[in-house]
Design an enzyme around this catalytic site. Structure first.
Site, PDB file in Angstrom:
ATOM      1  N   ASP A 104       0.855  -1.193   0.000  1.00 56.69           N
ATOM      2  CA  ASP A 104       0.000   0.000   0.000  1.00 56.69           C
ATOM      3  C   ASP A 104       0.889   1.240   0.000  1.00 56.69           C
ATOM      4  OD1 ASP A 104      -3.161   0.683   1.134  1.00 56.69           O
ATOM      5  OD2 ASP A 104      -1.630   2.254   1.199  1.00 56.69           O
ATOM      6  N   MET A 105       0.681   2.109  -0.990  1.00 59.42           N
ATOM      7  CA  MET A 105       1.507   3.311  -1.102  1.00 59.42           C
ATOM      8  C   MET A 105       1.211   4.273   0.058  1.00 59.42           C
ATOM      9  SD  MET A 105       3.162   2.450  -3.708  1.00 59.42           S
ATOM     10  CE  MET A 105       4.134   3.947  -3.902  1.00 59.42           C
ATOM     11  N   ASP A 144      -3.863   2.404  -5.115  1.00 57.44           N
ATOM     12  CA  ASP A 144      -2.491   2.411  -4.571  1.00 57.44           C
ATOM     13  C   ASP A 144      -2.169   1.133  -3.798  1.00 57.44           C
ATOM     14  OD1 ASP A 144      -3.778   2.732  -2.098  1.00 57.44           O
ATOM     15  OD2 ASP A 144      -2.181   4.045  -1.353  1.00 57.44           O
ATOM     16  N   GLU A 145      -2.913   0.052  -4.065  1.00 59.68           N
ATOM     17  CA  GLU A 145      -2.635  -1.157  -3.284  1.00 59.68           C
ATOM     18  C   GLU A 145      -2.839  -2.438  -4.088  1.00 59.68           C
ATOM     19  OE1 GLU A 145      -5.844  -2.326  -0.489  1.00 59.68           O
ATOM     20  OE2 GLU A 145      -6.530  -0.267  -0.780  1.00 59.68           O
TER      21      GLU A 145
END
Ligand code: TTP
Ligand code: MG
Length: 282
Positions: free
Chosen positions: A8-9, A105-106
Site C-alpha cells: 500500500d503506497m 495504490d494497493e
C-alpha cells in the site's frame, strides 16, 4: 502455509504531488476537490504532517481548513496519479504472477511459490518502487489476505511488517474493532453498543450472541476475522460490474430541470468512459 504480501503506497496522491513539487515535502498538504478549501468537497488524502491536525480522507475540505488553515490545498489530479499507479502494478506483477489489484495504490501478491524469505522479496519491491517512482510504500506479510492487509496498516509510512497466526493475540486483539477489516462504521457502532470495543473482546464473544445481533453469515464472518481466519483467494481477473461518476455541487440544487441536466451530463461522461473498462481494453 500461504505467504501473502499487501503493498500500500504511503499518502499516495500527496506523495505524487510532493514528488513533482519537492518544496511541499515535510509540509501539511491536503489533496481534495478543486483544491479550494472554502468550497464544498472532501479530502482525498492528507500528508502525515496534515494528519497530525486531525485531517483525514473523506472529511469535508471546509473542516480540514478549520483544523489547519496553513496547509497547502491541492486539487485532485487523477490523470497524473493513474499512470503512476499502473507503473507500480506492473512492477509488482514482475514479482509474482498472482497479483490482485485491490485499489489505486494497493495490491496483494501471493509469493508462496518463491523460495526466498518474504521479507527479502518485500524489501526488493520497496527498493524497485522507490527507484522507479521515487515513492515509498508499506508492506504487510501474512498467511492470508486479512493478516497481510492488517500488517501493512500497522506501520506506516515506509513500513515492513510480518504478522503470523501467533501474533494475533498480542498484536491484533488489543486493536479497536474499527481496525478489523470489513467492519464498517455501522458494525463498529453496534459492537460498541454491545460493549465490544476491541478485536479481542469480539473474538471472545460467544457466536450465538453475535448471531442474534448480526445474523448468521455476518456473525460468522466477524468471529472468524477476529481470529485472523480468512480463506479468500486472490482475485486476479475480473470484469467491472459498475462504473460511476460523481460531482459535488457548490450550492444545493432542487429544481427538477437542473437535476436532470446534471444527471444527463454525468451519465454521458460515464458512458463515454465505459469502453476503456471493457474486457476488450485489457
Ligand atoms: P489510502 O491508501 O487509503 O490512503 P493514502 O495512500 O493516502 O495514505 P496511507 O499512507 O494511509 O495509505 O488511499 C489511497 C489513495 O486513494 C489516497 O491517496 C487518495 C485516494 N482516496 C480517496 O480519494 N478518498 C478516500 O476516502 C480514500 C480513503 C482514499
Ligand atoms: Mg495508501
Amino acid at each position: 502455509m500461504k505467504r501473502i504480501l499487501h503493498v500500500d503506497m504511503d499518502a499516495f496522491f500527496v506523495a505524487v504531488e510532493q514528488q513533482r513539487h519537492p518544496e511541499l515535502r515535510g509540509k501539511p498538504v491536503v489533496v481534495g476537490g478543486h483544491g479550494d478549501p472554502t468550497e464544498r468537497g472532501v479530502v482525498s488524502t492528507a500528508s502525515y504532517e496534515a494528519r497530525r491536525f486531525g485531517i483525514h480522507s473523506a472529511m469535508p475540505l471546509r473542516t480540514a481548513y478549520r483544523l489547519c488553515p496553513d496547509a497547502v490545498y491541492l486539487p485532485v489530479d487523477f490523470d497524473s496519479y493513474a499512470p503512476i499507479s499502473r507503473r507500480i502494478k506492473s512492477i509488482l506483477s514482475t514479482f509474482s504472477p498472482v497479483c490482485e489489484d485491490s485499489g489505486i495504490d494497493e495490491a496483494f501478491l501471493d509469493i508462496s511459490h518463491r523460495e526466498e524469505a518474504p521479507e527479502r522479496i518485500a524489501a526488493a519491491i520497496k527498493e524497485r518502487i522507490k527507484a522507479e517512482t521515487g515513492l515509498t510504500c508499506s508492506i504487510g506479510i501474512g498467511p492470508n489476505k486479512l493478516l497481510a492487509k492488517m500488517a501493512s496498516d500497522l506501520k506506516k509510512p515506509d513500513g515492513l511488517t510480518v504478522l503470523t497466526e501467533a501474533d494475533i493475540v498480542a498484536k491484533i486483539w488489543p486493536l479497536p474493532t474499527r481496525q478489523l477489516l470489513g467492519a464498517g462504521p455501522k458494525t463498529e457502532a453496534r459492537l460498541t453498543a454491545l460493549g465490544v470495543r476491541t478485536i479481542g473482546t469480539l473474538a471472545a464473544a460467544p457466536l450465538p450472541i453475535l448471531q442474534e445481533h448480526f445474523g448468521e453469515a455476518h456473525a460468522r464472518h466477524l468471529h472468524e476475522t477476529a481470529h485472523g481466519i480468512n480463506e479468500s483467494a486472490l482475485v486476479v481477473a475480473w470484469e467491472p460490474r459498475s462504473l460511476s461518476r460523481q460531482i459535488t455541487f457548490q450550492q444545493d440544487i432542487s429544481s427538477k430541470r437542473a437535476i436532470v441536466k446534471e444527471l444527463k451530463s454525468l451519465v454521458e461522461t460515464a458512458l463515454a468512459d465505459a469502453p476503456s473498462y471493457g474486457p476488450k481494453a485489457q
